[in-house]
Write an enzyme that holds these catalytic residues in place. Structure first.
Site, short mmCIF file in Angstrom:
data_model
loop_
_atom_site.label_atom_id
_atom_site.label_comp_id
_atom_site.label_asym_id
_atom_site.label_seq_id
_atom_site.Cartn_x
_atom_site.Cartn_y
_atom_site.Cartn_z
CB SER A 161 -2.05 0.87 10.86
OG SER A 161 -0.89 1.65 11.08
CE1 TYR A 187 0.71 -2.44 7.53
CE2 TYR A 187 1.13 -0.16 8.16
CZ TYR A 187 0.72 -1.45 8.48
OH TYR A 187 0.31 -1.73 9.77
#
Length: 318
Positions: A161, A187
């Site tokens: 990501s 994350y």
């Protein structure tokens, strides 16, 4: 995050003309979102696809998804098996069941993930984001190495990501035991780990024919963001003030384009340890303008080697 105004290529556009008959692909989290569209494309190209899902029951969502894929693609070799990446026991059982079949694994798509969770631990005591997004996939890949090696030329696609730009990886405190917990930093840390893992895996196993690359699928509103608050979704551009999805977001099928490209593109033969986005090799971010590409430290070989050692010690493999 990378937001792209449609039209953009879909996974089906990317896989068109490819014949994957005789190849086996394993896709984690392949029952919904980008993972589902990845499976759809690979199945249409003729691959045998094994979906790893937390709940594989025929009456559940994953079982229903697999049944629908078999019907819509005409490929009966789409199956689903239990895989909880937050449990090393589940990872071992899933991998061992595949190894018992003595078939090579040509493609491993490490797609499943969690995002924006409150403080928590996996069954083995790991911070949840790192445990599921990285350590679970690390343990799975290492366990499946015999099947990957036997493929001759295997590709591991790690779905990362652009959120890795938000923060690095603290290998001295990976589970937030000595610093304040932040779900988005957690994350981001797991996504940095994803990229470093691909570098380390390629470095250690290129000679075995196993290559790994990290992909950024771009911004798509899927089940991954279900734990984000309405305020956060608005702040990061996932939705508008009225709560409706940003029309410039990618669909799940568009988000799956780069993972599928990483799996099938002939021009990537011999390429490993790279970061891919928009169906192309990404460039390092120069620090100017909105973050794109990758932070150089996310592909640093020395940090990748240290992450491998830390991960191996944590999960007891490698």
């Amino acid at each position: 995050m990378t937001i792209l105004t449609p039209p953009a290529p879909t996974a089906l556009d990317v896989v068109a003309g490819h014949d994957l008959t005789g190849r086996t692909a394993v896709v984690t989290g392949g029952a919904s979102g980008i993972g589902l569209e990845t499976v759809r494309a690979l199945a249409l190209a003729g691959a045998r696809v094994v979906i790893g899902a937390r709940d594989p029951r025929a009456a559940g969502a994953a079982g229903a998804a697999a049944a629908d894929l078999r019907k819509s693609t005409g490929n009966q070799a789409v199956t689903v098996a239990a895989l909880d990446l937050g449990s090393l026991r589940s990872v071992r059982e899933f991998a061992d069941a595949l190894l018992e079949q003595r078939d090579p694994v040509h493609l491993l798509i490490a797609n499943a993930g969690v995002m924006g969770l409150p403080p928590g631990r996996t069954a083995d005591g790991f911070e949840t984001h790192l445990g599921v997004n990285h350590l679970g996939h690390f343990a799975l890949t290492v366990r499946l190495l015999p099947a990957l090696r036997s493929a001759g030329h295997a590709r591991v696609v790690v779905v990362g990501s652009s959120s890795h730009h938000l923060g690095g990886l603290d290998l001295d405190d990976p589970h937030f035991e000595h610093r304040p917990y932040d779900p988005y930093l957690a994350y981001a840390q797991s996504k940095t780990a994803n990229a470093l893992f691909a570098v380390a895996l390629t470095g250690r196993h290129r000679a075995d024919g196993v290559l790994a690359n990290t992909v950024s699928p771009g911004a798509a509103l899927t089940g991954l963001q279900r734990h984000l608050s309405a305020e956060t979704k608005l702040a990061v551009g996932l939705v508008g003030p009225d709560g409706t999805p940003n029309p410039r977001l990618r669909t799940a099928a568009q988000g799956a384009a780069t993972p599928v490209w990483a799996a099938v593109a002939p021009e990537l033969a011999g390429t490993g340890g790279a970061y891919l986005e928009d169906c192309a090799l990404a460039e390092p971010w120069d620090g100017q303008g909105p973050p794109r590409g990758y932070l150089p430290e996310a592909l640093d070989p020395e940090r990748a080697a240290r992450l491998w050692d830390v991960s191996a010690a944590l999960v007891g493999v490698g």
